[in-house]
Design an enzyme around this catalytic site. Structure first.
Site, short mmCIF file in Angstrom:
data_model
loop_
_atom_site.label_atom_id
_atom_site.label_comp_id
_atom_site.label_asym_id
_atom_site.label_seq_id
_atom_site.Cartn_x
_atom_site.Cartn_y
_atom_site.Cartn_z
N GLY A 180 0.79 -1.24 0.00
CA GLY A 180 0.00 0.00 0.00
C GLY A 180 0.81 1.28 0.00
O GLY A 180 0.23 2.35 0.12
N ASP A 205 3.68 -2.95 3.53
CA ASP A 205 4.64 -2.71 2.44
C ASP A 205 6.00 -3.16 2.97
O ASP A 205 6.10 -3.68 4.09
CB ASP A 205 4.65 -1.21 2.03
CG ASP A 205 5.06 -1.03 0.56
OD1 ASP A 205 6.22 -1.36 0.23
OD2 ASP A 205 4.23 -0.59 -0.24
N ARG A 243 -3.70 -2.12 -4.97
CA ARG A 243 -3.86 -1.12 -6.01
C ARG A 243 -2.52 -0.97 -6.75
O ARG A 243 -1.48 -0.73 -6.12
CB ARG A 243 -4.26 0.25 -5.43
CG ARG A 243 -4.42 1.27 -6.58
CD ARG A 243 -4.80 2.64 -6.11
NE ARG A 243 -3.66 3.41 -5.67
CZ ARG A 243 -3.65 4.74 -5.60
NH1 ARG A 243 -4.72 5.44 -5.94
NH2 ARG A 243 -2.59 5.39 -5.16
N ASP A 255 6.44 -8.55 3.25
CA ASP A 255 6.83 -8.81 1.86
C ASP A 255 5.74 -9.67 1.24
O ASP A 255 5.41 -10.74 1.77
CB ASP A 255 8.18 -9.55 1.88
CG ASP A 255 8.71 -9.83 0.49
OD1 ASP A 255 7.92 -9.88 -0.47
OD2 ASP A 255 9.94 -10.03 0.37
N HIS A 266 0.09 -4.92 -11.99
CA HIS A 266 0.64 -4.47 -13.28
C HIS A 266 2.16 -4.26 -13.22
O HIS A 266 2.80 -4.11 -14.25
CB HIS A 266 -0.11 -3.23 -13.82
CG HIS A 266 0.37 -1.92 -13.26
ND1 HIS A 266 0.21 -0.74 -13.94
CD2 HIS A 266 0.99 -1.61 -12.10
CE1 HIS A 266 0.72 0.26 -13.22
NE2 HIS A 266 1.19 -0.24 -12.11
C1 LIG Z 1 3.18 1.06 -7.82
S1 LIG Z 1 3.40 1.09 -6.10
C2 LIG Z 1 1.72 1.01 -5.56
C3 LIG Z 1 1.57 1.48 -4.16
C4 LIG Z 1 0.13 1.55 -3.64
N1 LIG Z 1 -0.57 0.31 -3.75
C5 LIG Z 1 -0.62 2.66 -4.34
O1 LIG Z 1 -1.42 2.36 -5.24
O2 LIG Z 1 -0.40 3.84 -4.00
C6 LIG Z 1 4.01 -0.52 -5.73
C7 LIG Z 1 4.25 -0.78 -4.26
O3 LIG Z 1 4.63 -2.14 -4.08
C8 LIG Z 1 5.56 -2.17 -3.04
N2 LIG Z 1 6.33 -3.44 -3.09
C9 LIG Z 1 7.25 -3.79 -4.02
N3 LIG Z 1 7.72 -5.02 -3.76
C10 LIG Z 1 7.07 -5.44 -2.64
C11 LIG Z 1 7.11 -6.64 -1.88
N4 LIG Z 1 7.91 -7.64 -2.22
N5 LIG Z 1 6.30 -6.73 -0.80
C12 LIG Z 1 5.46 -5.70 -0.45
N6 LIG Z 1 5.38 -4.54 -1.15
C13 LIG Z 1 6.18 -4.41 -2.21
C14 LIG Z 1 6.41 -0.96 -3.29
O4 LIG Z 1 7.17 -0.61 -2.16
C15 LIG Z 1 5.36 0.06 -3.66
O5 LIG Z 1 4.88 0.73 -2.53
#
Ligand SMILES: C[S@@+](CC[C@H](N)C(=O)[O-])C[C@H]1O[C@@H](n2cnc3c(N)ncnc32)[C@H](O)[C@@H]1O
Length: 450
Positions: free
Chosen positions: A269, A291, A338, A322, A342
């Site tokens: 998130g 996150d 969200r 994670d 993608h």
């Molecule tokens: C495109 S952003 C979207 C963030 C949020 N859902 C939003 O819509 O504002 C992708 C998110 O995935 C998180 N992320 C990436 N790899 C991750 C993992 N292995 N476990 C948890 N979160 C992760 C990133 O830190 C980032 O906050």
């Protein structure tokens, strides 16, 4: 029957009438391309936006229809010059220099001196852009900002822009988007074909071939020398995210139907941009924002500033988790993601969704907020088609944006924008069945355990 050409001309003509009368009702005339952009009361009006999309779709299609095919190819194939010239103009702060010059503009000699660029080359670059309606050539070699170039103006004074890369793109989402697209993404795009043809299986994305790194984009941004690019990327994403109407999330699911105290988990998130909207609209629910550890550190600062009470009273919990590891929150009422799926190829998404499925109760809902990629042709059971003879995905303004995003995802992180069927298939292999979809620029796809 009306010919396609006449129908397209009719759409443009009736659309323009609709726009002009909407502006006239507000006592305004339609903004001039020659004037800098200034916010107006109809900028976010949904009817104006829908009419604008029809005009843009029809105008783009009428050009493709009337122009000789070879002329269109000569326009499309060298499109990299648009990226390269726009990137240069933003990098050296041309729009910022022109900000105070007004509509009479500045001679390229003076612009060149301020941005440290040879004036003859700069004039060629700016003329390329002005010919495509970014900047205006007012008199020979004199350029001004126009409606489009003015949105590239950054938030800090020129001296700071020149000397501090870390803050250069702060609060400048359009410039940040241009910078990201025309730097690491443009370099990566030169490797897109090689990646699709013959990349070894251990190469994640064209980005990795271009930048000669095994790192994922996010980790590369953290490497010494790239931090400013990471900051620029975040500035671009922040600007993009602010375009989503909050109702996409607050009305994307019947949150009111959840009993007080029900648990909602925002998986990946970030700092909680969606969670805070939901928490304000539905304070009867308990939220868990997950996150990676460093992001949760930022989330603490965000909630301390925005709504410290939500943390202290336990209605919002921030948790390092994670999403590739077993999910620690079991039997939540809702898990939502969200703009997560993608970012990843199917193999990674299967792991993410299976981890949630493994802890889901029979009544748990999974909500995916992501774009749904429409086909360019009508789809059985799909939405009603737009007016004849527009493409089913409306061409440039909708299909054009989503297919650009799809290429961008493939190019830099091996992500993907998915069709509805691809989401359904992803659900099917991870134990989720689709209950329904609330359409929108980000759709809400609601799944239940299969
Ligand atoms: C495109 S952003 C979207 C963030 C949020 N859902 C939003 O819509 O504002 C992708 C998110 O995935 C998180 N992320 C990436 N790899 C991750 C993992 N292995 N476990 C948890 N979160 C992760 C990133 O830190 C980032 O906050």
């Amino acid at each position: 029957m009306t010919s396609p050409l006449t129908a397209l001309a009719g759409l443009i003509s009736s659309g323009v009438q609709t726009l002009e009368s909407a502006y006239a009702k507000e006592g305004l005339s339609f903004p001039s391309l020659d004037q800098p952009f200034s916010p107006g009361p109809l900028d976010k009006d949904p009817d104006v936006a829908a009419t604008t999309r029809l005009i843009v779709a029809a105008a783009h299609q009428i050009i493709a229809t009337v122009r000789a095919p070879m002329d269109t190819i000569q326009d499309y194939a060298p499109a990299m010059y648009m990226s390269a010239t726009l990137g240069l103009a933003v990098d050296v702060n041309v729009a910022d220099v022109l900000k105070d010059a007004g509509t009479q503009g500045l001679h390229v000699h003076d612009i060149g001196e301020k941005v440290d660029i040879d004036e003859v080359k700069l004039a060629r670059v700016l003329r390329y852009l002005a010919t495509r309606h970014v900047f205006k050539e007012v008199t020979p070699n004199v350029f001004s900002n126009n409606r489009i170039s003015s949105v590239l103006v950054k938030a800090h004074p020129l001296e700071q822009l020149k000397t501090d890369k870390l803050t250069k793109y702060e609060d400048a989402p359009a410039a940040a988007f241009v910078g990201h697209c025309t730097d690491e993404a443009l370099a990566s795009s030169a490797f897109l074909a090689e990646y699709i043809h013959e990349a070894p299986a251990d190469v994640d994305a064209p980005f990795n071939l271009a930048l000669k790194t095994p790192s994922k984009l996010w980790n590369w941004y953290e490497e010494p020398g790239n931090e400013w690019r990471g900051r620029r990327f975040n500035a671009a994403m922040k600007g993009g995210g602010e375009h989503f109407p909050s109702t996409l999330f607050t009305e994307g699911y019947d949150w009111k139907s959840l009993k007080p105290g029900s648990t909602v988990v925002d998986v990946g998130g970030s700092v909680g941009t969606v969670t805070i909207l939901l928490h304000k609209a539905y304070p009867h629910l308990k939220y868990i924002l997950q996150d990676l550890e460093p992001v949760i550190g930022d989330a603490k600062k965000f909630w301390d500033a925005q709504s410290p009470k939500s943390i202290t009273d336990g209605s919002v919990t921030l948790q390092a988790q994670d999403f590739f590891q077993p999910q620690t929150v079991k039997n939540a009422d809702v898990y939502f993601l969200r703009l997560i799926l993608h970012d990843w190829p199917d193999s990674a998404n299967v792991k993410i969704l299976k981890n949630i499925r493994a802890v889901a109760a029979p009544s748990t809902k999974l909500i995916i907020f992501d774009s749904i990629m429409p086909h360019a042709c009508p789809e059985p059971g799909g939405p009603p088609p737009p007016p004849f003879p527009l493409l089913a995905n409306l061409g440039l303004p909708i299909g054009g944006f989503l297919t650009m995003m799809d290429m961008q995802m493939l190019n830099i992180i091996n992500g993907q924008e998915r069709t509805l069927n691809q989401f359904v298939e992803l659900g099917a292999v991870t134990g989720w069945k689709l209950d329904g979809v609330k359409p929108g620029i980000l759709a809400a796809l609601v799944f239940s355990p299969a």
